[in-house]
Motif scaffolding. Structure first.
Motif, PDB file in Angstrom:
ATOM      1  N   ARG A  42      38.749  37.444  46.441  1.00 53.25           N
ATOM      2  CA  ARG A  42      39.600  38.425  46.162  1.00 53.25           C
ATOM      3  C   ARG A  42      40.076  37.558  44.550  1.00 53.25           C
ATOM      4  N   GLN A  43      40.462  36.857  44.290  1.00 51.01           N
ATOM      5  CA  GLN A  43      41.321  36.528  43.428  1.00 51.01           C
ATOM      6  C   GLN A  43      40.483  35.773  42.349  1.00 51.01           C
ATOM      7  N   LYS A  46      40.334  39.590  41.016  1.00 46.26           N
ATOM      8  CA  LYS A  46      41.863  40.157  40.360  1.00 46.26           C
ATOM      9  C   LYS A  46      40.803  39.414  38.734  1.00 46.26           C
ATOM     10  N   ASP A  69      45.799  32.323  42.151  1.00 45.72           N
ATOM     11  CA  ASP A  69      45.777  33.398  41.526  1.00 45.72           C
ATOM     12  C   ASP A  69      47.500  32.583  40.957  1.00 45.72           C
TER      13      ASP A  69
END
Length: 123
Positions: A42-43, A46, A69
């Motif tokens: 997910r990081q 992003k 992040d």
């Protein structure tokens, strides 16, 4: 890597090695022993990374690191040595009261993690 139920196995052209994706948990395991958690995936999403670059993989592997992040973190203010001496050494840093945990997005289906060229996709 031996085929096991619940896993998707693909050769990654960008990483030049076999990878395994666990369909339920979202973990990605590489043949060289490097692991990617769903949070790390997910990081990368992003950050706008759509295919895992070899440079990122190599840094993670060499430093045995975790992808995080840091874009929203504020660096500590520059304090002179005389100011540091005035500050107490047992200061406790408190978290803001209104901080809510991040809502995690569901993992996409296993077929979507690799593109048509066998590159690991970070969607």
């Amino acid at each position: 890597m031996p085929n096991k139920p619940g896993w998707l196995y693909k050769y990654s052209e960008t990483l030049k090695q076999e990878t395994a994706y666990h369909c339920e948990s979202g973990w990605v395991f590489c043949q060289d022993g490097t692991k990617y958690s769903p949070t790390e995936i997910r990081q990368l999403q992003k950050a706008g990374i759509t295919a895992l670059p070899l440079k990122v993989h190599t840094v993670k592997k060499v430093f045995e690191g975790i992808i995080v992040d840091i874009r929203h973190k504020t660096p500590p203010a520059a304090v002179s040595r005389s100011e540091q001496a005035k500050q107490p050494t047992t200061a406790v840093q408190q978290k803001p009261a209104a901080v809510q945990p991040e809502q995690l997005k569901p993992i996409k289906k296993a077929d979507d993690i690799y593109d048509e060229y066998g590159r690991l996709q970070i969607w």
